[in-house]
Design a protein around this motif. Structure first.
Motif, PDB file in Angstrom:
ATOM      1  N   TYR A  48       0.806  -1.214   0.000  1.00 55.97           N
ATOM      2  CA  TYR A  48       0.000   0.000   0.000  1.00 55.97           C
ATOM      3  C   TYR A  48       0.843   1.270   0.000  1.00 55.97           C
ATOM      4  O   TYR A  48       0.350   2.344  -0.323  1.00 55.97           O
ATOM      5  N   HIS A  49       2.145   1.148   0.320  1.00 57.65           N
ATOM      6  CA  HIS A  49       3.018   2.324   0.253  1.00 57.65           C
ATOM      7  C   HIS A  49       3.626   2.487  -1.143  1.00 57.65           C
ATOM      8  O   HIS A  49       4.480   3.342  -1.364  1.00 57.65           O
ATOM      9  N   LEU A  50       3.157   1.655  -2.083  1.00 57.32           N
ATOM     10  CA  LEU A  50       3.543   1.739  -3.505  1.00 57.32           C
ATOM     11  C   LEU A  50       5.060   1.661  -3.693  1.00 57.32           C
ATOM     12  O   LEU A  50       5.698   2.567  -4.247  1.00 57.32           O
ATOM     13  N   PRO A  51       5.667   0.568  -3.253  1.00 58.24           N
ATOM     14  CA  PRO A  51       7.125   0.431  -3.376  1.00 58.24           C
ATOM     15  C   PRO A  51       7.563   0.327  -4.825  1.00 58.24           C
ATOM     16  O   PRO A  51       6.854  -0.217  -5.675  1.00 58.24           O
ATOM     17  N   THR A  52       8.734   0.876  -5.099  1.00 61.25           N
ATOM     18  CA  THR A  52       9.308   0.799  -6.441  1.00 61.25           C
ATOM     19  C   THR A  52      10.671   0.130  -6.438  1.00 61.25           C
ATOM     20  O   THR A  52      11.262  -0.065  -7.500  1.00 61.25           O
ATOM     21  N   THR A  53      11.174  -0.210  -5.242  1.00 55.21           N
ATOM     22  CA  THR A  53      12.491  -0.843  -5.135  1.00 55.21           C
ATOM     23  C   THR A  53      12.416  -2.020  -4.161  1.00 55.21           C
ATOM     24  O   THR A  53      11.522  -2.092  -3.310  1.00 55.21           O
ATOM     25  N   VAL A  54      13.387  -2.931  -4.288  1.00 55.65           N
ATOM     26  CA  VAL A  54      13.505  -4.037  -3.339  1.00 55.65           C
ATOM     27  C   VAL A  54      13.761  -3.500  -1.940  1.00 55.65           C
ATOM     28  O   VAL A  54      13.231  -4.018  -0.953  1.00 55.65           O
ATOM     29  N   GLN A  55      14.550  -2.431  -1.837  1.00 53.72           N
ATOM     30  CA  GLN A  55      14.864  -1.856  -0.533  1.00 53.72           C
ATOM     31  C   GLN A  55      13.607  -1.418   0.215  1.00 53.72           C
ATOM     32  O   GLN A  55      13.498  -1.584   1.432  1.00 53.72           O
ATOM     33  N   GLU A  56      12.637  -0.878  -0.500  1.00 53.52           N
ATOM     34  CA  GLU A  56      11.397  -0.445   0.149  1.00 53.52           C
ATOM     35  C   GLU A  56      10.597  -1.639   0.664  1.00 53.52           C
ATOM     36  O   GLU A  56       9.920  -1.536   1.697  1.00 53.52           O
ATOM     37  N   LEU A  57      10.679  -2.764  -0.022  1.00 51.22           N
ATOM     38  CA  LEU A  57      10.012  -3.978   0.454  1.00 51.22           C
ATOM     39  C   LEU A  57      10.700  -4.510   1.707  1.00 51.22           C
ATOM     40  O   LEU A  57      10.047  -4.929   2.668  1.00 51.22           O
ATOM     41  N   VAL A  58      12.026  -4.496   1.694  1.00 52.58           N
ATOM     42  CA  VAL A  58      12.796  -4.913   2.869  1.00 52.58           C
ATOM     43  C   VAL A  58      12.492  -3.999   4.051  1.00 52.58           C
ATOM     44  O   VAL A  58      12.259  -4.454   5.176  1.00 52.58           O
ATOM     45  N   ASP A  59      12.476  -2.702   3.791  1.00 53.21           N
ATOM     46  CA  ASP A  59      12.238  -1.729   4.857  1.00 53.21           C
ATOM     47  C   ASP A  59      10.858  -1.888   5.485  1.00 53.21           C
ATOM     48  O   ASP A  59      10.682  -1.636   6.681  1.00 53.21           O
ATOM     49  N   PHE A  60       9.875  -2.293   4.706  1.00 57.60           N
ATOM     50  CA  PHE A  60       8.529  -2.510   5.249  1.00 57.60           C
ATOM     51  C   PHE A  60       8.571  -3.562   6.353  1.00 57.60           C
ATOM     52  O   PHE A  60       8.020  -3.367   7.444  1.00 57.60           O
ATOM     53  N   VAL A  61       9.233  -4.678   6.072  1.00 58.28           N
ATOM     54  CA  VAL A  61       9.309  -5.764   7.047  1.00 58.28           C
ATOM     55  C   VAL A  61      10.139  -5.339   8.254  1.00 58.28           C
ATOM     56  O   VAL A  61       9.767  -5.582   9.410  1.00 58.28           O
ATOM     57  N   VAL A  62      11.267  -4.694   7.998  1.00 61.97           N
ATOM     58  CA  VAL A  62      12.144  -4.269   9.090  1.00 61.97           C
ATOM     59  C   VAL A  62      11.443  -3.253   9.985  1.00 61.97           C
ATOM     60  O   VAL A  62      11.575  -3.288  11.221  1.00 61.97           O
ATOM     61  N   GLN A  63      10.659  -2.366   9.403  1.00 64.71           N
ATOM     62  CA  GLN A  63       9.922  -1.390  10.207  1.00 64.71           C
ATOM     63  C   GLN A  63       8.918  -2.088  11.121  1.00 64.71           C
ATOM     64  O   GLN A  63       8.748  -1.702  12.278  1.00 64.71           O
ATOM     65  N   ARG A  64       8.256  -3.131  10.626  1.00 65.74           N
ATOM     66  CA  ARG A  64       7.309  -3.870  11.456  1.00 65.74           C
ATOM     67  C   ARG A  64       8.017  -4.591  12.594  1.00 65.74           C
ATOM     68  O   ARG A  64       7.508  -4.671  13.708  1.00 65.74           O
TER      69      ARG A  64
END
Length: 204
Positions: A162-178
């Motif tokens: 839902y945060h509209l990621p455009t990079t692998v890093q943003e996907l990684v950061d989603f999990v790490v933030q949780r």
């Protein structure tokens, strides 16, 4: 806060790398006990191309500030994480293999990762497991339930979009933030859900 970070052999070295980077930068975290299994060492070599020593891993090769990090050998059951009196505040196993999940769920403590996890459970401290496995067998699902019933928090490596990621890093950061949310470490790596979302149009 004193945190134990353990790395096992499930795919997802990027999650471990990013979490360590974030925790070492946080003023809330004073010390990180780092434990890496032999399979975790192989994971870093395969997915990130970095060869680390089990006894003295040079985490600076992963872009991690090592001043807060205290490494321990996975077979050293005399290390501080093996005792509740060491008073670590929380532990994260990231990524958590199905094998390690099974050991946690059934109370097996044949290495430092397993023993430290059991210490967290018996002392009623936070134990966060980050499995990265798909599909999930009935055995693995039952092990997740058993670990959760014992007090562990299951944060599966399952990023949202839902945060509209455009990079692998943003996907990684989603999990790490949780993971950090459940640790109680304040970070803002990706945009959080807001109501109403900017793109949402309510039907009449």
């Amino acid at each position: 806060m004193r945190v134990i970070v353990a790395v096992t052999g499930a795919s997802g070295a990027l999650y471990a790398q990013r979490l360590l980077q974030v925790l070492t930068q946080s003023e809330q975290v004073k010390e990180i006990a780092f434990i890496m299994s032999e399979q975790g060492r192989m994971l870093f070599a395969h997915e990130l191309g970095v060869n680390l020593s089990l006894r003295r891993p040079d985490l600076s090769l992963l872009g991690i500030n090592t001043t807060k990090v205290v490494p321990f050998h996975p077979k050293d059951l005399t290390a501080p994480p093996a005792s509740g009196s060491a008073r670590y505040d929380a532990m994260v196993i990231i990524p958590c293999s199905a094998h390690t999940l099974a050991k946690v769920a059934h109370g097996l403590a044949d290495d430092l990762i397993g023993r430290a996890a059991q210490v967290m459970l018996k002392e009623r401290r936070k134990l966060i497991l980050v499995p990265r496995e798909t599909p999930l067998s009935v055995i693995t699902l039952r092990n997740m339930l058993a670990a959760a019933e014992a007090g562990a928090i299951i944060v599966d490596a399952n990023p949202g979009f839902y945060h509209l990621p455009t990079t692998v890093q943003e996907l990684v950061d989603f999990v790490v933030q949780r993971v950090c949310d459940h640790l109680g470490v304040t970070v803002e790596l990706v945009p959080r859900w807001e109501l109403p979302p900017k793109w949402f149009v309510r039907q009449a």
